[in-house]
Write an enzyme that holds these catalytic residues in place. Structure first.
Site, PDB file in Angstrom:
ATOM      1  N   ILE A  22       0.839  -1.199   0.000  1.00  0.00           N
ATOM      2  CA  ILE A  22       0.000   0.000   0.000  1.00  0.00           C
ATOM      3  C   ILE A  22       0.874   1.249   0.000  1.00  0.00           C
ATOM      4  O   ILE A  22       1.878   1.308   0.716  1.00  0.00           O
ATOM      5  CB  ILE A  22      -0.895   0.017   1.263  1.00  0.00           C
ATOM      6  CG1 ILE A  22      -1.760  -1.253   1.317  1.00  0.00           C
ATOM      7  CG2 ILE A  22      -1.744   1.282   1.334  1.00  0.00           C
ATOM      8  CD1 ILE A  22      -2.310  -1.556   2.689  1.00  0.00           C
ATOM      9  N   CYS A  23       0.480   2.264  -0.788  1.00  0.00           N
ATOM     10  CA  CYS A  23       1.127   3.573  -0.714  1.00  0.00           C
ATOM     11  C   CYS A  23       0.061   4.647  -0.929  1.00  0.00           C
ATOM     12  O   CYS A  23      -1.122   4.390  -0.758  1.00  0.00           O
ATOM     13  CB  CYS A  23       2.284   3.689  -1.715  1.00  0.00           C
ATOM     14  SG  CYS A  23       1.770   3.815  -3.433  1.00  0.00           S
ATOM     15  N   ARG A  24       0.466   5.829  -1.318  1.00  0.00           N
ATOM     16  CA  ARG A  24      -0.482   6.931  -1.476  1.00  0.00           C
ATOM     17  C   ARG A  24      -1.380   6.738  -2.692  1.00  0.00           C
ATOM     18  O   ARG A  24      -2.586   6.874  -2.621  1.00  0.00           O
ATOM     19  CB  ARG A  24       0.280   8.252  -1.574  1.00  0.00           C
ATOM     20  CG  ARG A  24      -0.623   9.459  -1.709  1.00  0.00           C
ATOM     21  CD  ARG A  24       0.182  10.757  -1.645  1.00  0.00           C
ATOM     22  NE  ARG A  24      -0.667  11.881  -1.943  1.00  0.00           N
ATOM     23  CZ  ARG A  24      -0.860  12.373  -3.165  1.00  0.00           C
ATOM     24  NH1 ARG A  24      -0.273  11.823  -4.204  1.00  0.00           N
ATOM     25  NH2 ARG A  24      -1.649  13.403  -3.353  1.00  0.00           N
TER      26      ARG A  24
ATOM     27  N   GLY B 241      -0.437   4.171  -5.424  1.00  0.00           N
ATOM     28  CA  GLY B 241      -0.210   2.902  -6.112  1.00  0.00           C
ATOM     29  C   GLY B 241       1.120   2.801  -6.838  1.00  0.00           C
ATOM     30  O   GLY B 241       1.498   1.730  -7.290  1.00  0.00           O
TER      31      GLY B 241
ATOM     32  N   MET C 159      -3.958   4.814  -0.925  1.00  0.00           N
ATOM     33  CA  MET C 159      -4.757   5.401   0.145  1.00  0.00           C
ATOM     34  C   MET C 159      -5.668   6.515  -0.356  1.00  0.00           C
ATOM     35  O   MET C 159      -6.703   6.777   0.246  1.00  0.00           O
ATOM     36  CB  MET C 159      -3.847   5.912   1.269  1.00  0.00           C
ATOM     37  CG  MET C 159      -3.167   4.804   2.060  1.00  0.00           C
ATOM     38  SD  MET C 159      -4.312   3.621   2.814  1.00  0.00           S
ATOM     39  CE  MET C 159      -5.069   4.649   4.097  1.00  0.00           C
TER      40      MET C 159
END
Length: 101
Positions: A63-65, A67, A91
């Site tokens: 998971i990141c901000r 993708g 996110m």
């Protein structure tokens, strides 16, 4: 190669009581604004040094901000034999969908 998963599918599986292995690769200041409950925080730049902390028994959702960084993490980890799944939209999409509920 690695697979992709939509944030809505991650949420559905969590709500169904499934125990997911998730790693958030965002920076400290980003995770301070909120993380998915149950996710482990390992910033992208620390992944190589912390490889032994990443589970090898089953899929690991990255998971990141948005993708992008999680995709890079998946590219790296899949080369090390880890079953990686990239949460597309990150996110940003997770929070958007949460607001729609």
């Amino acid at each position: 190669m690695f697979r992709e998963i939509e944030p809505s599918e991650v949420r559905r599986r969590l709500l169904a009581g499934e125990s997911l292995q998730m790693i958030d690769v965002r920076e400290d200041d980003e995770v301070a604004q909120g993380m998915i409950s149950g996710a482990k925080h390992i910033p992208l730049g620390e992944i190589p040094a912390r490889l032994d902390e990443i589970p090898r028994d089953g899929e690991v959702i990255m998971i990141c901000r948005s993708g992008g960084r999680s995709m890079r993490a998946c590219q790296y980890l899949s080369q090390h034999g880890i079953d990686c799944v990239n949460m597309v939209g990150g996110m940003l999409q997770w929070n958007e969908e949460e607001e729609e509920e």
